[in-house]
Enzyme design. Sequence first.
Site, PDB file in Angstrom:
ATOM      1  N   ASN A   8       0.847  -1.168  -0.082  1.00 47.92           N
ATOM      2  CA  ASN A   8      -0.115   0.044   0.070  1.00 47.92           C
ATOM      3  C   ASN A   8       0.797   1.198   0.044  1.00 47.92           C
ATOM      4  O   ASN A   8       1.494   1.579   1.077  1.00 47.92           O
ATOM      5  CB  ASN A   8      -0.910  -0.005   1.189  1.00 47.92           C
ATOM      6  CG  ASN A   8      -1.802   1.154   1.310  1.00 47.92           C
ATOM      7  OD1 ASN A   8      -1.790   1.987   0.495  1.00 47.92           O
ATOM      8  ND2 ASN A   8      -2.661   1.101   2.378  1.00 47.92           N
ATOM      9  N   ARG A  88      -2.611  -2.123  -3.225  1.00 45.81           N
ATOM     10  CA  ARG A  88      -3.956  -1.235  -2.884  1.00 45.81           C
ATOM     11  C   ARG A  88      -3.976  -0.132  -3.804  1.00 45.81           C
ATOM     12  O   ARG A  88      -3.134   0.619  -3.896  1.00 45.81           O
ATOM     13  CB  ARG A  88      -3.995  -0.958  -1.529  1.00 45.81           C
ATOM     14  CG  ARG A  88      -5.095   0.000  -1.211  1.00 45.81           C
ATOM     15  CD  ARG A  88      -5.264   0.337   0.351  1.00 45.81           C
ATOM     16  NE  ARG A  88      -6.409   1.118   0.487  1.00 45.81           N
ATOM     17  CZ  ARG A  88      -6.382   2.247   1.169  1.00 45.81           C
ATOM     18  NH1 ARG A  88      -5.285   2.711   1.780  1.00 45.81           N
ATOM     19  NH2 ARG A  88      -7.639   2.997   1.342  1.00 45.81           N
ATOM     20  N   HIS A 177     -12.979   2.184   1.239  1.00 46.29           N
ATOM     21  CA  HIS A 177     -13.117   1.179   2.125  1.00 46.29           C
ATOM     22  C   HIS A 177     -13.963  -0.121   1.671  1.00 46.29           C
ATOM     23  O   HIS A 177     -14.006  -1.058   2.446  1.00 46.29           O
ATOM     24  CB  HIS A 177     -13.752   1.308   3.408  1.00 46.29           C
ATOM     25  CG  HIS A 177     -13.366   2.868   4.272  1.00 46.29           C
ATOM     26  ND1 HIS A 177     -13.909   3.647   4.662  1.00 46.29           N
ATOM     27  CD2 HIS A 177     -11.841   3.081   4.413  1.00 46.29           C
ATOM     28  CE1 HIS A 177     -13.189   4.490   5.520  1.00 46.29           C
ATOM     29  NE2 HIS A 177     -11.850   4.190   5.206  1.00 46.29           N
ATOM     30  N   ARG A 238     -12.545  14.732   9.001  1.00 45.42           N
ATOM     31  CA  ARG A 238     -13.486  15.217   8.079  1.00 45.42           C
ATOM     32  C   ARG A 238     -14.989  15.163   8.584  1.00 45.42           C
ATOM     33  O   ARG A 238     -15.338  14.450   9.249  1.00 45.42           O
ATOM     34  CB  ARG A 238     -13.457  13.954   6.916  1.00 45.42           C
ATOM     35  CG  ARG A 238     -12.326  13.545   6.323  1.00 45.42           C
ATOM     36  CD  ARG A 238     -12.522  12.775   4.911  1.00 45.42           C
ATOM     37  NE  ARG A 238     -11.243  12.191   4.384  1.00 45.42           N
ATOM     38  CZ  ARG A 238     -10.889  10.846   4.267  1.00 45.42           C
ATOM     39  NH1 ARG A 238     -11.614  10.052   4.968  1.00 45.42           N
ATOM     40  NH2 ARG A 238      -9.852  10.472   4.005  1.00 45.42           N
ATOM     41  N   ASN A 331     -12.914  -1.935  18.825  1.00 42.49           N
ATOM     42  CA  ASN A 331     -12.346  -1.478  20.031  1.00 42.49           C
ATOM     43  C   ASN A 331     -13.203  -0.432  21.034  1.00 42.49           C
ATOM     44  O   ASN A 331     -12.914  -0.383  22.271  1.00 42.49           O
ATOM     45  CB  ASN A 331     -10.926  -1.169  20.046  1.00 42.49           C
ATOM     46  CG  ASN A 331      -9.923  -1.680  19.373  1.00 42.49           C
ATOM     47  OD1 ASN A 331      -9.815  -2.959  19.843  1.00 42.49           O
ATOM     48  ND2 ASN A 331      -9.457  -1.393  18.289  1.00 42.49           N
ATOM     49  N   GLU A 381      -7.804  -5.704   5.821  1.00 45.82           N
ATOM     50  CA  GLU A 381      -7.798  -5.331   4.306  1.00 45.82           C
ATOM     51  C   GLU A 381      -6.481  -6.192   3.508  1.00 45.82           C
ATOM     52  O   GLU A 381      -6.711  -6.437   2.483  1.00 45.82           O
ATOM     53  CB  GLU A 381      -7.810  -4.095   4.105  1.00 45.82           C
ATOM     54  CG  GLU A 381      -9.051  -3.275   4.532  1.00 45.82           C
ATOM     55  CD  GLU A 381      -8.825  -1.841   4.829  1.00 45.82           C
ATOM     56  OE1 GLU A 381      -8.522  -1.547   6.130  1.00 45.82           O
ATOM     57  OE2 GLU A 381      -9.250  -0.854   4.184  1.00 45.82           O
TER      58      GLU A 381
HETATM   59  P1  ADP Z   1      -7.049   3.784   9.849  1.00 42.85           P
HETATM   60  O1  ADP Z   1      -8.521   4.448   9.253  1.00 42.85           O
HETATM   61  O2  ADP Z   1      -6.237   4.756   9.961  1.00 42.85           O
HETATM   62  O3  ADP Z   1      -6.694   2.454   9.393  1.00 42.85           O
HETATM   63  P2  ADP Z   1      -7.916   2.454  12.156  1.00 42.85           P
HETATM   64  O4  ADP Z   1      -8.832   1.793  11.852  1.00 42.85           O
HETATM   65  O5  ADP Z   1      -6.472   2.177  12.981  1.00 42.85           O
HETATM   66  O6  ADP Z   1      -7.256   3.808  11.362  1.00 42.85           O
HETATM   67  O7  ADP Z   1      -8.794   3.354  13.392  1.00 42.85           O
HETATM   68  C1  ADP Z   1      -8.105   4.718  14.206  1.00 42.85           C
HETATM   69  C2  ADP Z   1      -8.990   4.784  15.305  1.00 42.85           C
HETATM   70  O8  ADP Z   1      -9.546   3.776  15.998  1.00 42.85           O
HETATM   71  C3  ADP Z   1      -8.545   6.106  16.343  1.00 42.85           C
HETATM   72  O9  ADP Z   1      -9.582   6.795  16.574  1.00 42.85           O
HETATM   73  C4  ADP Z   1      -8.347   5.143  17.592  1.00 42.85           C
HETATM   74  O10 ADP Z   1      -8.766   5.749  18.689  1.00 42.85           O
HETATM   75  C5  ADP Z   1      -9.300   3.941  17.512  1.00 42.85           C
HETATM   76  N1  ADP Z   1      -8.584   2.622  18.069  1.00 42.85           N
HETATM   77  C6  ADP Z   1      -7.708   2.255  17.276  1.00 42.85           C
HETATM   78  N2  ADP Z   1      -7.257   1.306  18.307  1.00 42.85           N
HETATM   79  C7  ADP Z   1      -8.009   1.213  19.486  1.00 42.85           C
HETATM   80  C8  ADP Z   1      -7.975   0.797  20.696  1.00 42.85           C
HETATM   81  N3  ADP Z   1      -7.254  -0.350  20.977  1.00 42.85           N
HETATM   82  N4  ADP Z   1      -8.788   0.844  21.700  1.00 42.85           N
HETATM   83  C9  ADP Z   1      -9.577   2.015  21.356  1.00 42.85           C
HETATM   84  N5  ADP Z   1      -9.588   2.805  20.249  1.00 42.85           N
HETATM   85  C10 ADP Z   1      -8.542   2.426  19.257  1.00 42.85           C
END
Ligand code: ADP
Length: 395
Positions: A8, A88, A177, A238, A331, A381
């Site tokens: 990616n 990707r 996505h 955003r 999470n 992904e």
């Molecule tokens: P991206 O879109 O960059 O791939 P992610 O899917 O990792 O991002 O999502 C990022 C968001 O997920 C952030 O807002 C972060 O706070 C939340 N997040 C990631 N891991 C955890 C965790 N273990 N517990 C709580 N929130 C999490």
Amino acid sequence: MSRVLVVNTGSSSIKYQLFEMDPQKVLASGLVERIGEAGSKLTHRPGDADPLVVEERMADHSDGFDRLFKAFEATGGPITDLAGIGHRVVHGGDRLTAPTLVDDAAIQAIADQAPLAPLHNPPNLLGIRIAMASFPETPQVAVFDTAFHQTMPPRAYRYALPADLAGELRIRRYGFHGTSHAYVSRKAAEHLGRPAGELNLVTLHLGNGASAAAVAGGRCIDTSMGLTPLEGLVMGTRSGDLDPAVVFYLHREAGLSVDDIDDLLNKRSGMLGLAGANDMREVARLVADGDEAATEALDVYCYRIRKYVGAYTAALGRLDALVFTAGIGENNDAVRAGVCEGLEGLGVALNAKRNKGRSKGPRTISADDSPVAVLVVPTNEELEIAEQTLAVVGG
Ligand code: ADP
């Protein structure tokens, strides 16, 4: 030939994972960041061994790839036995609707979509070219973020703009996505033990970017992101949906240029604009401290998602399962509870204890008697790209 390298390539980063596909295993993964900037860094994770961190200047993407290939050599030997390399690619427009073996025509077609994704498609293409030069004998496959959404009917993808202008400039909803929505839809069906073809799902990919999709019988019929990833849900930075007249108003009243407004809506709005923090963990800390702006921001965030769930339930006609995925979806139990609160009338009944639990794989968090199953399904992904790559190269 049973390995797939997934790449990616972003404007200043390269994320990669090397998979053994049979039996399936991640052999190595890593990230090159801040390419062409101060503080370039490679973090290479060879399987279960300690990560290798290299901090030295990487002037461009070729440098970045060189460094990561060297990291493989230094830790477990060069990359061999590749069935294919999966890339990707963010935007496939309305022409690239399935994973595509890269040839001259595909390269041209990806380049043709660049005006629709000027920050993403050019670096994606650069990554493809460098990988082709480094592995000339290995098939390269492009997997598009937009592809899964190409089954949307016109009533979902068309904007009510003058038809000739929209046609000429290809202004329509594409959605993003897609790789994640496709993966979790399939995994949700497996988890429920039912054929994907029978299920109506709403999938919620809630990461830094966020989008919802309505999936009927395994096919996307609507999604919340549009021409660009700006439309739809409230995201980390955003705004998501707003009255387009806000743009004219900002221009006329605040004297902001088009570029200023682009930056404002994509990088300084969303949770960052509302709560002063774009990371949901930070927002959660602020809420716990009684911060009013953060509390209201979280309410806006969940309410926007809930409205989409309602709209997509109407679009689907019947909802079998609601699926949460990505960093926040997987999470953050408070967000999941906030989204489901008030959806009892649509048949969504969360089980509070299950919602708070944790597991590595897919799990059900709804009550046993909930007419709609609510699931947490971790997305992957990279694995989806690896599997699609293998399918294209005939592995
Ligand atoms: P991206 O879109 O960059 O791939 P992610 O899917 O990792 O991002 O999502 C990022 C968001 O997920 C952030 O807002 C972060 O706070 C939340 N997040 C990631 N891991 C955890 C965790 N273990 N517990 C709580 N929130 C999490």
